[in-house]
Design a protein around this motif. Structure first.
Motif, mmCIF file in Angstrom:
data_model
loop_
_atom_site.group_PDB
_atom_site.id
_atom_site.type_symbol
_atom_site.label_atom_id
_atom_site.label_comp_id
_atom_site.label_asym_id
_atom_site.label_seq_id
_atom_site.Cartn_x
_atom_site.Cartn_y
_atom_site.Cartn_z
ATOM 1 N N THR A 1 65.367 14.789 28.155
ATOM 2 C CA THR A 1 64.228 15.149 29.017
ATOM 3 C C THR A 1 63.203 15.948 28.236
ATOM 4 O O THR A 1 62.007 15.870 28.503
ATOM 5 C CB THR A 1 64.732 15.954 30.219
ATOM 6 N N GLU B 1 67.549 12.489 39.078
ATOM 7 C CA GLU B 1 68.588 12.574 38.047
ATOM 8 C C GLU B 1 68.116 13.420 36.870
ATOM 9 O O GLU B 1 68.928 14.117 36.249
ATOM 10 C CB GLU B 1 68.977 11.173 37.578
ATOM 11 N N ASN B 2 66.856 13.371 36.555
ATOM 12 C CA ASN B 2 66.364 14.216 35.466
ATOM 13 C C ASN B 2 66.453 15.689 35.821
ATOM 14 O O ASN B 2 66.721 16.542 34.956
ATOM 15 C CB ASN B 2 64.921 13.855 35.119
ATOM 16 N N SER C 1 68.551 9.939 29.795
ATOM 17 C CA SER C 1 69.817 10.194 29.088
ATOM 18 C C SER C 1 70.131 9.014 28.172
ATOM 19 O O SER C 1 69.709 7.882 28.439
ATOM 20 C CB SER C 1 70.970 10.411 30.082
ATOM 21 N N PRO D 1 73.745 11.453 36.160
ATOM 22 C CA PRO D 1 74.170 12.825 35.844
ATOM 23 C C PRO D 1 74.624 13.603 37.067
ATOM 24 O O PRO D 1 75.447 14.519 36.955
ATOM 25 C CB PRO D 1 72.922 13.444 35.214
ATOM 26 N N LEU E 1 69.955 16.530 35.267
ATOM 27 C CA LEU E 1 70.237 16.479 33.827
ATOM 28 C C LEU E 1 69.741 17.740 33.132
ATOM 29 O O LEU E 1 70.401 18.277 32.222
ATOM 30 C CB LEU E 1 69.590 15.235 33.218
ATOM 31 N N SER F 1 67.537 7.593 34.241
ATOM 32 C CA SER F 1 67.355 8.989 33.825
ATOM 33 C C SER F 1 67.044 9.023 32.342
ATOM 34 O O SER F 1 67.201 8.025 31.630
ATOM 35 C CB SER F 1 68.615 9.822 34.128
ATOM 36 N N ASP G 1 70.937 14.470 26.580
ATOM 37 C CA ASP G 1 69.784 14.783 27.423
ATOM 38 C C ASP G 1 68.528 14.779 26.560
ATOM 39 O O ASP G 1 68.412 15.549 25.606
ATOM 40 C CB ASP G 1 69.995 16.138 28.084
#
Length: 1651
Positions: free
Chosen positions: A438, A721-722, A422, A484, A725, A420, A436
């Motif tokens: 992203t 997961e993103n 993260s 996450p 997140l 992810s 985070d």
């Protein structure tokens, strides 16, 4: 861009190169402009060039490691820097080509600390560090050293050229600022320094006075010449010139940064916050003040701690401004557009042309980089974290800054999640932050977990991104779910056997099993240990079954294995196939191990390495594997990155991206595709991105395929997961406290449900701890949860135990109560009820240990005090031959002390003996010389003259005490051995005189001490006599039964000082501590003494003596008188019942009693008489002794006077010796300074001679050139004689014509000295080229006169060009000659200054020698004069001046005295006459004053008569003629009346006496009656008490109620009376005030009338 890749051996694949992709960082060093749009600064091993418009960066690498000193020249667009190695080299590169322009090798051995370019001319200044500390000036274009000057021990922190004049430099450090001038003499260059006097720390200017030369205006006629402090301190060398006492040294300001102005002055910033302006000509500093910035733009401008733009407008207001912040700059550079400054880790640009807009150019972190990693998939972004907690996101392509997030905590580790977007950051306090990213533009914290209170040291994700393995201190490893979607759940933890040094993971795709390897180095073993455990997927599916109640992972789940390696390792990584690579800790080796499967956990066999290769790095280092496990990277403190093949361990590539000076490489990270590497330094603040530059396609395909496989495996997880997140809320304190609030609510409900018990429960104690903490760690939460479960599980058992404890406690309390009621003999101690015997014994042991510890400390303290006592006693008591003591009077307050004296040492006695022998020799020599030289007249003088002649030697042999200066001869001192006071000229004589005077003082003290000892013995005898008499007085007092205290004289502690060294038992106020042996011995002695006393009491002889004769064998007279005659037994009967015989016996009894009373009275009077005689005798003897002590006190005062007289002589002699020594030291210091100045004079004279010779030679050359130039002009017509005359005149005018040459452009904008302004040499070349171009235009055939032959024109043009070149050469030589003459003049001025200094020193020496000679001849003589009045002509001559005094013969003085007496008598007669006349004047004045006073008295009497109140007596006085006779008659009548009243008074007294006697008789009768009544009262009291008991036994409630009512009635009545009394008192006060007011109205007021 440069790289430093090296080629390795061919191992079946072609070797690739590493190239530097980009570099980030900022190290708070110099920032400079290399051109108008580009700044540059050093960073680690690189120099970064930043375009301020596009922010594009260019990197220049230093080949030999870390960049040392750095400088930039924006005009020439070159940068200079030095490397940090042995014998460093200065490199100069051009920009933008980054081509090496030159390479300068100086004399520096270790390092260059500073570099600086001149703004005009090809000049570079360098300053080397230890050991040379040399300032060097270079011509960097020609690579020539122009001049150099060393300053041993002086460190410089800042250096710059004057932009208006390259001949001036400014060097500053933390304590000083120096201006250096470069003086040039043709091709020679010289450096001259001028230090600047800085103000004090508070900004006040310090005026340094010349402390080496004396000041003639300051004189002291009594104590001699006033010398400099260096002479008083005894300094005669170089330190004497600059010596100042510590108290006189005032600390100055501490410079931090400086810059030049348009007027060639300096501005300087200080640590204290001051901003100074320095005039370079006068070298004086003035303080500029600032006001705090008011508007927003100014505040933005002050964020980077820089100085404002220096322009004309701002300089006019500098004195009215003062900054609130201290102007501490890290780096700054000037440009035509404004000021560029760097500080606080960032770079800002200030452009006044753009509405004063402050542009943020660079945003570097405030601290060094800690770690860096790639965001998955690792081909677009990367993340870094600093030690301060700042997280930065960078673009991987060019290193552009994207965003920043500050955690406001100290970070310890950072890693990016592969599954992810993260980032996990570990902190020092045990937190793990999940960030985070992203959205790379706005990173945010979405979660934070506190694992423990231990700092996080390691963070490691597995290849699948499923787990986050966190290594903490003390061997703790925490396993977290990295996804996450699972909210980063903590899955469990385990504890290793020692500290974890590294973590490595392997993910098996097929079994979905993660193996974790931890590297340990136990301190008790000298080898490494590997502990490997597995993380199955079950710990995420059913976590509760995999951990125990306290959160620890079960061994059956993780399957831990342990391996022992042969060497201690600092780093280890694991590859698939059970292959481990390790970096040796103490030796630079890389080892390869193969791990075999272990059958049991207890198998401790040592695993040996399969292969070992040298790493050629500075240990310790650490290793990293590439994502495809084919490359192995090793880094260490030397900063060199090595890439090895993971199979053969051969070196594939290497890159020197950091240096040993920056503590090497801190972290390393591979991108997922293997194309990029991130390397950050440990302490150099540099982050370097490297990229593979492969030479073939096959080598690129393989890692690309692996990357695509891994990415395909992670893509699904990354997407899911993103999404989770992004949906997570941003973390803050409120979200973190939700769990804590729920926990608090549960604990509060538990406390409310449970009643308060007397015994504190363990769970309630833990709950209180929960409520008191701000944030609980995950580990503590698990512990608390386990404790709660245990409490629920064993709740019934705990209740039973509580009931048993309560029952037992109740039983013990009842037993303790019964014990309190029991008799004392049966009562037990409180400690007997203590059931915890072990705890009691433990407390007793602890108390005994504490007592022993305190006893030991007290013993050591006492031992130290005893040692100190022994030292003081040895120094101040044992060493004294005569101890100090005192004698006090018996009745007066006098106290006389003796002289404590030490025994004279052997050296003192030898010195005294030597001086006495020398004095004898001198006396004998003087007597012999006197007999030889003295002339003896043959004629016999008359008798009277002979008597005078005989008397003169007598007077010489026994001089008076007035000339000696003391009375020591009268108090035991021998003054005949002293030198005469007028003969003390040499140093040896003064020293010998001091020794003799000290011997006289010793003898005076010894003589007084003898008298003191006699008086002391006399006092002891007197005390003994008084004690003998007091024995008899005590007996008499006891016999007379008097309440008098007998005076007992005794010696005090001052009279017996030995008593202070002995401690009496009565002085100890605390109980003596006895050891067990001493206590047993004391008890035995007490038992023996008790037995002895009992035996004496049981003696029959003693009992018989006491019973028969009251314990005495002989009856004394006073004892007989004490005997009372017993009355007859029948006395108790009434006398009416006595018979005759009894009456007769009673008469005899009365007779004996009367005789006994008379005898007693006689004996009492005898004793009283004897008592008075004894007391009178004691008073007389003690008073006589007091008189003796008073005389001794007077003797002591006189002895003190004599001692002070001798000590005054000694002090005068010592002062003369000291002054003589100071004068000698001063003379030596001046001679040393003169020698140094003479050497400087030789060097300056030689410099003047050389400069004059060079000037003369150059002048000769110049004269020759000028003469040749004139010859060219004169020979023009001769050269063109073949040309017609009308053409010659025209050609000659053209020959003299010159084009308008472009003058050297001088920059008129003095407000900006940093604009486009070429240097002097360059400007000269440009002007010459422009002139030649204009000459070429003039040589054009179009300008040729008509009819002139072209060949003649060509010949003319050639001659004109030759003439112009000759003129330019003459002008150039003239400028050089003027410069050489200026240099010669400076050398002449320096030589003249040295000559004047030498003259000043010679004058000072002559003055000093005169002062020294005058001081040696001008002796201080001490006289004894009688007290009297001395007449002086004027008050101005109170201080005598004996500068021109001479010694003359006595006869001349006597003749003068006769004349003076005659004149004196005349003067006295005139004075008497004047006195009488003045007396008459005074008398007339007195009579005048008397008349005035009489007049005032008469006026006062008249006023009194006018105001006099005529009473009846005054009227009688005025009306009666014979008032005196009337008064006499009244007096006689009054006397008769008094006589009658006296008789009446005596009669009344007699009557009163009779009444008094009657009253006494009545009193006796009343006393007898009272005695009888008292007996009756006792009987009645007994009866009353009996009745009271009976009454109390009866019912008394009604009686008590009645008594209470009566008591209440009395209280109410008393209260009413008190209120009535207060009201009456107030009424009385009002009436009194009214009476006073009426009285004041009727009282007459009398006013005095003045006449």
């Amino acid at each position: 861009m440069e790289s430093d890749a090296e080629n390795g051996e061919d191992i079946g694949r072609r070797v690739a190169d590493l190239e530097v992709r980009w570099v980030q960082g900022f190290t708070n060093r110099n920032v400079g402009f290399v051109n108008d749009k580009t700044i540059c600064y050093p960073c680690g091993n690189y120099i970064l060039f930043v375009d301020i418009e596009t922010k594009k960066k260019t990197v220049l690498k230093c080949k030999n490691g870390h960049v040392g000193a750095f400088a930039v020249n924006g005009k020439s667009q070159v940068v200079a820097f030095s490397d940090q190695k042995l014998n460093p080299v200065i490199y100069i590169y051009t920009f933008p080509g980054l081509v090496k322009r030159s390479e300068i090798k100086g004399q520096a051995q270790l390092d260059y600390s500073l570099l600086a370019f001149s703004y005009t001319g090809p000049y570079l200044a360098s300053y080397s560090s230890v050991p040379e500390f040399a300032l060097s000036i270079w011509d960097w274009q020609e690579n020539i050293l122009l001049c150099s000057k060393s300053q041993p021990g002086v460190t410089v922190t800042s250096m710059s050229f004057n932009p208006m004049n390259w001949h001036q430099l400014c060097l500053s450090n933390e304590n000083s600022l120096t201006v250096w001038n470069i003086e040039r003499n043709d091709q020679e260059h010289h450096l001259k320094s001028k230090p600047v006097r800085l103000p004090a720390e508070d900004g006040s200017l310090m005026y340094n006075q010349d402390v080496f030369f004396s000041h003639p205006g300051i004189q002291d006629l009594y104590y001699g010449p006033v010398l400099p402090i260096s002479a008083i301190a005894g300094l005669a060398g170089d330190e004497a010139e600059t010596f100042r006492p510590k108290d006189d040294i005032q600390p100055s300001v501490h410079p931090t940064v400086h810059c030049w102005t348009a007027t060639s002055d300096l501005y300087m910033g200080c640590e204290e916050g001051h901003f100074l302006a320095i005039n370079v000509e006068t070298l004086k500093a003035s303080l500029l003040y600032y006001k705090p910035p008011r508007d927003t733009k100014e505040r933005r401008r002050t964020q980077f701690h820089s100085l404002p733009l220096l322009s004309d407008d701002s300089l006019k207001n500098e004195e009215d401004k003062r900054r609130k912040q201290k102007p501490v700059l890290l780096a700054m550079a000037y440009h035509k557009d404004g000021l560029y400054a760097a500080g606080s880790g960032s770079v800002y640009v200030y452009k006044p042309s753009q509405n004063e807009k402050v542009i943020k150019l660079l945003d570097a972190c405030n601290d060094h980089f800690l770690s860096a990693d790639f965001l998955t998939p690792g081909n677009k972004y990367c993340v870094s974290v600093a030690i301060s907690g700042e997280v930065h996101v960078w673009l991987l392509e060019d290193g552009a800054f994207i965003s920043k997030l500050c955690l406001n905590t100290q970070a310890t580790a950072m890693v990016c999640c592969p599954s992810s977007y993260s980032v996990a950051v570990g902190t020092k306090v045990g937190h793990v932050y999940f960030i985070d990213v992203t959205k790379v533009e706005t990173p945010r914290v979405v979660h934070r977990v506190l694992l423990s209170n231990l700092p996080v040291q390691h963070l490691q994700y597995d290849q699948s991104g499923q787990y986050l393995i966190t290594g903490a201190a003390e061997g703790h490893i925490f396993i977290l779910d990295a996804r996450p979607s699972k909210l980063f759940q903590v899955l469990g933890y385990l504890v290793m056997s020692s500290e974890v040094l590294g973590l490595s993971t392997i993910y098996d795709v097929e079994s979905e099993l993660v193996e974790v390897m931890a590297l340990l180095c136990p301190p008790d073993l000298r080898r490494a240990r590997l502990e490997i455990f597995c993380l199955p997927s079950a710990i995420t599916i059913d976590n509760d079954e995999c951990i125990d109640e306290r959160g620890m992972l079960k061994n059956s789940v993780i399957q831990k294995h342990q391996y022992e390696l042969e060497y201690p390792l600092s780093s280890a990584v694991r590859q698939k196939g059970d292959t481990v690579y390790g970096y040796c800790k103490h030796a630079p080796f890389i080892c390869k191990y193969h791990l075999t499967k272990k059958k049991t956990w207890k198998d401790v066999s040592v695993t040996l390495s399969e292969k070992r290769i040298p790493s050629h790095q500075f240990a310790p280092g650490f290793l990293h594997l590439s994502p495809n496990s084919q490359l192995l990277a090793s880094v260490a403190k030397d900063g060199v990155l090595f890439i090895h093949d993971a199979v053969t361990l051969e070196t594939v590539a290497r890159e020197h991206c950091h240096s040993y000076q920056g503590q090497g490489i801190g972290s390393l990270a591979f991108s997922l595709d293997g194309q990029f590497l991130l390397v950050n330094g440990m302490d150099d603040g540099t982050l370097v991105c490297l990229k593979w530059n492969r030479t073939g396609e096959d080598e690129i395909k393989e890692p690309t395929d692996d990357w695509r496989l891994i990415l395909a495996f992670l893509n699904n997880s990354i997407y899911n997961e993103n999404a989770v997140l992004k949906s997570m809320e941003e973390w803050n304190i409120a979200t973190e406290s939700l769990l804590e609030s729920s926990l608090e609510m549960e604990s509060q409900e538990m406390l409310q449900k449970k009643p308060s018990v007397e015994v504190m429960d363990e769970d309630s104690y833990l709950n209180l701890n929960i409520l008191s903490t701000d944030e609980m760690t995950w580990l503590n939460q698990k512990v608390q949860k386990a404790i709660k479960e245990e409490i629920k599980k064993f709740a019934d058992k705990r209740k039973e135990l509580k009931k048993g404890i309560k029952k037992l406690r109740k039983t013990i309390q009842e037993m303790m109560y019964e014990n309190e009621q029991a008799p004392d003999i049966e009562r037990l101690d409180q400690q007997e009820f203590n059931l915890d015997i072990e705890e009691q014994e433990r407390l007793q042991v602890e108390s005994e240990q504490e007592v022993a510890k305190i006893r030991k400390e007290i013993e050591m303290e006492n031992l130290a005090k005893c040692y100190l006592r022994d030292v003081i006693k040895k120094e101040c008591w044992d060493s004294m031959s005569i101890k100090g003591r005192a004698i006090k009077c018996f009745h007066a307050a006098y106290e006389v002390k003796n002289y404590p004296m030490k025994e004279r040492s052997k050296e003192e006695l030898e010195a005294l003996e030597r001086v006495l022998q020398l004095k004898k020799f001198e006396s004998a020599d003087f007597k012999i010389r006197k007999e030889i030289v003295e002339f003896q007249p043959q004629a016999v003088p008359p008798k009277e003259e002979g008597e005078k002649v005989e008397e003169e030697p007598a007077t010489d042999e026994a001089p008076s005490s007035s000339l000696i200066g003391s009375l020591s001869a009268q108090f035991g001192g021998d003054t005949s051995i002293l030198y005469h006071q007028m003969d003390l000229h040499t140093r040896e004589q003064k020293i010998n005189q001091i020794i003799l005077l000290q011997d006289i003082i010793y003898k005076v003290k010894t003589a007084f001490n003898k008298e003191f000892d006699t008086v002391a013995r006399q006092k002891e005898q007197e005390i003994a006599r008084v004690k003998e008499r007091n024995l008899r007085i005590q007996e008499i007092v006891e016999q007379l039964e008097l309440q008098e205290e007998v005076w007992e004289p005794a010696l005090t502690d001052d009279e017996i000082p030995e008593r202070a060294l002995t401690v009496q038992d009565s002085e100890i106020k605390v109980e003596k501590y006895l050891t067990p042996e001493q206590r047993a011995k004391a008890e035995m002695m007490a038992k023996i003494e008790m037995e002895r006393r009992l035996a004496s009491l049981n003696s029959a002889r003693q009992r018989a003596l006491y019973d028969m004769m009251n314990g005495v064998l002989e009856i004394k007279k006073e004892d007989i008188l004490k005997i009372e005659i017993p009355p007859p037994p029948f006395v108790s009967k009434p006398d009416t019942l006595w018979n005759e015989e009894e009456k007769k016996v009673f008469k005899e009894f009365e007779k004996k009693v009367k005789e006994l009373n008379e005898e007693r009275e006689k004996y009492r009077k005898t004793l009283e008489t004897e008592l008075k005689k004894l007391q009178t005798s004691i008073q007389e003897t003690t008073q006589t002794f007091d008189d003796t002590v008073s005389k001794l006190f007077e003797r002591k005062v006189k002895s003190e006077m004599v001692i002070y007289q001798e000590e005054l002589k000694i002090n005068n002699l010592l002062y003369s010796l000291l002054l003589d020594e100071e004068l000698s030291t001063r003379e030596a210091g001046l001679n040393h300074f003169l020698d140094k100045k003479q050497k400087e004079k030789l060097s300056t004279a030689q410099a003047v001679q050389v400069a004059r010779a060079q000037d003369d030679a150059y002048r000769e050359t110049y004269d020759n050139l000028a003469a040749e130039d004139k010859i060219l002009e004169r020979g023009f017509k001769k050269e063109f004689s073949d040309v017609p005359a009308h053409h010659i005149d025209h050609l000659f005018k053209l020959y003299k014509r010159r084009p308008r040459a472009q003058k050297i452009k001088m920059h008129l904008d003095t407000a900006n000295p940093y604009g486009d302004r070429p240097g002097s040499a360059r400007a000269y070349k440009e002007a010459l080229a422009h002139l030649m171009k204009a000459i070429d235009e003039m040589d054009d055939p179009e300008n040729m006169p008509e009819g002139l032959d072209p060949t003649v024109w060509e010949r003319f043009c050639l001659a004109r060009r030759t003439k112009v070149e000759s003129e330019q050469l003459v002008k150039r030589k003239a400028l050089t000659l003027a410069e050489m003459q200026a240099f010669l003049q400076k050398r002449i001025d320096d030589d003249e200054k040295i000559r004047m200094d030498i003259e000043k020193i010679l004058n000072e020496l002559n003055t000093l020698r005169e002062e020294k000679m005058r001081f040696q001849l001008d002796l201080t003589i001490q006289f004894l004069l009688k007290q009297g009045q001395v007449e002086l002509e004027s008050a101005a001559e109170l201080i005598p001046d004996y500068t021109d005094a001479i010694l003359i013969h006595k006869s001349v003085i006597e003749e003068l005295n006769c004349t003076i007496r005659a004149q004196g008598e005349k003067k006295i007669a005139s004075m008497v006459e004047s006195k009488d006349f003045s007396k008459g004047i005074f008398q007339l004045e007195w009579e005048h004053k008397k008349m005035k006073m009489l007049m005032e008295d008469l006026n006062q009497k008249a006023r009194d008569i006018q105001k006099l109140h005529v009473s009846r007596d005054r009227q009688l006085f005025l009306s009666v003629l014979n008032y005196d006779s009337r008064i006499t008659q009244q007096v006689s009548v009054m006397e008769q009346t008094l006589g009658v009243m006296d008789k009446l008074h005596k009669k009344n007294v007699k009557n009163r006496q009779k009444v008094f006697k009657d009253l006494e008789k009545r009193i006796c009768l009343k006393e007898q009656a009272n005695y009888k009544l008292s007996q009756e009262l006792q009987e009645m009291l007994v009866s009353v008490s009996e009745r009271r008991h009976i009454f109390e036994a009866a019912d008394t409630q009604l009686i008590s109620e009645k008594a209470a009512k009566d008591h209440y009635r009395d209280i109410v009545q008393r209260r009413q009376l008190v209120d009535l009394a207060k009201e009456q008192a107030q009424e009385i006060a009002v009436l009194q005030a009214e009476v006073e007011r009426l009285r004041m109205r009727t009282f007459p007021a009398l006013f005095e009338t003045e006449y």
